[in-house]
Design a protein around this motif. Structure first.
Motif, short mmCIF file in Angstrom:
data_model
loop_
_atom_site.label_atom_id
_atom_site.label_comp_id
_atom_site.label_asym_id
_atom_site.label_seq_id
_atom_site.Cartn_x
_atom_site.Cartn_y
_atom_site.Cartn_z
N ALA A 385 -69.89 11.01 -8.33
CA ALA A 385 -69.61 11.99 -9.39
C ALA A 385 -70.30 11.59 -10.68
O ALA A 385 -70.81 12.45 -11.41
N GLN A 386 -70.32 10.28 -11.00
CA GLN A 386 -71.01 9.84 -12.21
C GLN A 386 -72.51 10.09 -12.08
O GLN A 386 -73.17 10.50 -13.04
N LYS A 387 -73.06 9.86 -10.89
CA LYS A 387 -74.48 10.14 -10.69
C LYS A 387 -74.74 11.63 -10.87
O LYS A 387 -75.77 12.04 -11.46
N GLY A 388 -73.81 12.47 -10.40
CA GLY A 388 -73.96 13.91 -10.57
C GLY A 388 -74.03 14.31 -12.04
O GLY A 388 -74.82 15.17 -12.43
N ALA A 389 -73.20 13.66 -12.87
CA ALA A 389 -73.22 13.94 -14.31
C ALA A 389 -74.58 13.55 -14.91
O ALA A 389 -75.12 14.27 -15.76
N PRO A 402 -74.61 19.85 -5.25
CA PRO A 402 -73.96 19.43 -3.99
C PRO A 402 -73.17 18.12 -4.12
O PRO A 402 -72.12 17.95 -3.49
N VAL A 403 -73.68 17.20 -4.96
CA VAL A 403 -72.96 15.94 -5.17
C VAL A 403 -71.61 16.20 -5.83
O VAL A 403 -70.57 15.71 -5.37
N LEU A 404 -71.62 17.00 -6.89
CA LEU A 404 -70.37 17.28 -7.61
C LEU A 404 -69.45 18.17 -6.79
O LEU A 404 -68.22 18.02 -6.84
N SER A 405 -70.01 19.08 -6.02
CA SER A 405 -69.19 19.93 -5.16
C SER A 405 -68.43 19.09 -4.14
O SER A 405 -67.23 19.28 -3.91
N GLY A 406 -69.14 18.11 -3.55
CA GLY A 406 -68.49 17.22 -2.59
C GLY A 406 -67.40 16.39 -3.24
O GLY A 406 -66.32 16.18 -2.66
N ALA A 407 -67.65 15.92 -4.46
CA ALA A 407 -66.66 15.12 -5.18
C ALA A 407 -65.42 15.94 -5.50
O ALA A 407 -64.29 15.48 -5.34
N VAL A 408 -65.63 17.20 -5.96
CA VAL A 408 -64.49 18.07 -6.29
C VAL A 408 -63.65 18.33 -5.04
O VAL A 408 -62.41 18.26 -5.07
N ASN A 428 -67.72 18.89 -15.05
CA ASN A 428 -69.16 18.69 -14.91
C ASN A 428 -69.75 19.62 -13.85
O ASN A 428 -70.86 20.16 -14.01
N TYR A 429 -69.01 19.79 -12.77
CA TYR A 429 -69.44 20.72 -11.70
C TYR A 429 -69.56 22.14 -12.26
O TYR A 429 -70.54 22.85 -12.01
N ALA A 430 -68.56 22.54 -13.05
CA ALA A 430 -68.60 23.87 -13.66
C ALA A 430 -69.79 24.02 -14.58
O ALA A 430 -70.45 25.08 -14.61
N LEU A 431 -70.11 22.98 -15.36
CA LEU A 431 -71.25 23.04 -16.26
C LEU A 431 -72.56 23.20 -15.49
O LEU A 431 -73.43 24.00 -15.86
N ALA A 432 -72.70 22.44 -14.39
CA ALA A 432 -73.92 22.55 -13.58
C ALA A 432 -74.07 23.95 -13.00
O ALA A 432 -75.17 24.54 -13.03
#
Length: 577
Positions: A385-389, A402-408, A428-432
């Motif tokens: 998730a940090q890498k996604g940010a 996809p990284v943040l979606s998987g984390a969520v 962060n997922y919402a922002l992306a």
């Protein structure tokens, strides 16, 4: 030549002219012009307000006579509206001053002040006037509207003062603010709750109970009866917060404990309970951890935990170069997998903020591998998730989503009780998604993240509010979005200046998509951002491409935040009108 002072008209608390009671103050035409000052009033509106029952010819004649008499006493202006052709009448702005307008202007200044100490000082100075009622008649719609507008504006300022003072343990000021609200709205439940809270802290709980009981008998709305049911909880003061004096005393007790029992206190600093306090107050926790580190402790789990918490505190305080150096030293030793992962996680984020992007990505990838090899699935998703940010800030959105979606998805299925990180990831997922144009999916995600972070009183809440505001503005909901961004800037200014800069940039990016304000906010942000020690992220660079001015500004964060709040306020006002 000596210039005569302007006429001073007072409407708040009592009506006076130049500080003295005067028959002129009872003139209804003067009063009506005064409550609208400095805006002139249409002649037709004056007729409708002052002589609504009269025939039009009689009313016009009455107004003509009244104006003639008033003109002999007070400097007036009469103009014609260029847009509507209406005949406008008002006071000469240079010759007449009205306390109502001046107080409302000062109140407006306090609303765009990001520094809480300055804001509280401004409101405290205004409080005696804000607690008084407007002294004009209320027997017509025009005058009643003036009463309502004043009561609402004054009570909002007083309520804000009560909240600011309570957050600092200044219960006398908080009580004065709450009682000022009640002077306008005697049965306002929120003001009563603030009043009771302040009186309990001032050891006046029983008096508060008696006052509430008396008010309940007069209240026909039922609001206070509901509050009375909560009175035992309020009198107990369940959510106790230390006053500054109590905090100093507690600090002295902790310092003394170091001298008496090293082992006990060190064990406390390494405990899960202290971890939560450390995250809430890293500046207070860090000296204690450094002091414990200086003790002659045996190598092992306890020492590692103290050291990795020092790194975490430094990260929370944005002391990024120290994080990198301390983590480098810590990682060079023989340490356990969990501590190594946490150190890499902190080091990676600090490297990223320092502009060492590839080193940052290498560090976070190593942390992910360590977690996966040791079956730390939960920890691996935190690292991902940090890498996604980071990928968001690098504008590598197709990789980030996809990284943040998987984390969520993972953290929705495996939540930790009272864990704020889950909602940071979802924000962060919402922002992306929003940056990729998928506002329909992003909106409910960020709304939930903000709501959950509020419940947890998370320190990341301002940034999540900012993302929510950004998304609302992109969706065309300008007023709501601007209000959220305005709140986020003010709140982040009080917590973390680096976060505040990021939020101002986000606000600038959102506003730049609409022709609603000038470039002042972006220009201010641009000038200050050049002075920051951490490099521009690609999305910040994109913002700067839209700024063409090279105007020089005073490079103070408070100025930038104030301008951003002011620009957002103009959006709110335009949207409301």
């Amino acid at each position: 030549m000596r210039v005569a002072p302007a006429m001073q008209i007072q409407l708040i608390g009592s009506i006076t002219i130049d500080g003295k009671p005067s028959k002129l103050g009872q003139n209804r035409l003067l009063q009506l012009l005064a409550v609208h000052h400095p805006k002139p009033v249409d002649r037709g509106a004056l007729l409708a307000a002052l002589w609504p029952e009269d025939e039009s010819a009689d009313a016009r004649n009455r107004l003509r006579v009244a104006l003639s008499r008033l003109r002999a006493e007070v400097p007036l202006t009469e103009t014609e509206s260029k847009s509507s052709g209406a005949d406008l009448i008002g006071f000469d702005r240079k010759e007449v001053k009205v306390d109502l307008y001046e107080v409302l202007e000062k109140l407006s200044v306090s609303r765009i002040e990001p520094d809480p100490s300055v804001e509280q000082s401004l409101l405290k100075e205004l409080a005696p006037l804000l607690s008084k009622k407007l002294c004009v008649p209320s027997d017509s719609e025009a005058f009643q509207q003036a009463h309502n507008d004043w009561a609402l504006a004054a009570s909002q300022g007083l309520s804000r003062l009560a909240g600011l003072a309570a957050s600092k343990g200044d219960w006398d000021t908080s009580l004065a603010g709450a009682e000022g609200v009640l002077a306008h709205f005697p049965f306002d439940a929120d003001a009563w709750e603030s009043r009771i809270q302040a009186m309990v802290r001032l050891s006046r709980g029983q008096e508060a109970a008696r006052l509430l009981s008396k008010a309940v008998k007069q209240d026909d709305t039922g609001q206070l009866a509901e509050l009375q049911k909560e009175l035992p909880r309020l009198l107990e003061g369940v959510e106790h917060r230390f006053t500054p004096g109590q905090s100093q005393l507690l600090s002295k007790v902790v310092e003394r404990a170091f001298e008496v029992d090293h082992d006990l206190l060190t064990a406390f600093l390494a405990s899960g309970v202290f971890r939560l306090e450390m995250i809430r107050a890293p500046a207070d926790a860090l000296p204690l951890l450094i002091q414990a580190q200086a003790l002659d402790l045996p190598e092992g789990d306890l020492t590692e935990r103290i050291e990795v918490r020092i790194i975490t505190c430094l990260g929370l305080l944005n002391r990024d170069q120290e994080v990198v150096d301390e983590a480098e030293r810590f990682l060079s030793g023989r340490i356990g997998h969990a501590r190594r992962r946490i150190a890499l996680l902190n080091q990676s984020y600090s490297l990223f903020k320092l502009g060492q992007v590839q080193r940052a990505l290498d560090a976070i990838d190593l942390a992910i591998r360590i977690a996966e090899e040791t079956d730390g699935i939960f920890d691996a998703w935190q690292c991902k998730a940090q890498k996604g940010a980071m990928l968001i800030h690098l504008d590598r959105l197709p990789e980030a989503v996809p990284v943040l979606s998987g984390a969520v998805d993972y953290f929705n299925q495996n939540p930790l009780e009272r864990d704020a990180d889950q909602w940071v990831i979802q924000a962060n997922y919402a922002l992306a998604l929003a940056r990729l144009g998928d506002l329909r999916t992003a909106a409910p995600l960020i709304k939930e993240a903000v709501q959950k972070s509020k419940e947890l009183e998370a320190i990341q809440l301002p940034m999540q509010k900012a993302i929510y505001g950004y998304i609302r503005i992109l969706a065309g909901h300008l007023v709501v979005g601007a209000q959220l961004l305005q709140e986020a800037i003010r709140e982040s200014y009080r917590i973390d200046h680096q976060q505040c800069m990021a939020i101002v940039g986000l606000a600038g990016e959102a506003m730049s998509k609409f022709p609603l304000s000038d470039d002042t906010t972006l220009m201010q942000w641009k000038e200050l951002r050049k002075k920051q020690p951490y490099p521009l992220t690609p999305w910040e660079a994109r913002i700067l491409k839209k700024v063409h001015s090279s105007v020089k500004f005073n490079n103070e964060l408070s100025d930038v935040a104030r301008w951003a709040v002011k620009s957002l306020k103009s959006i709110i006002q335009r949207g409301s009108s």
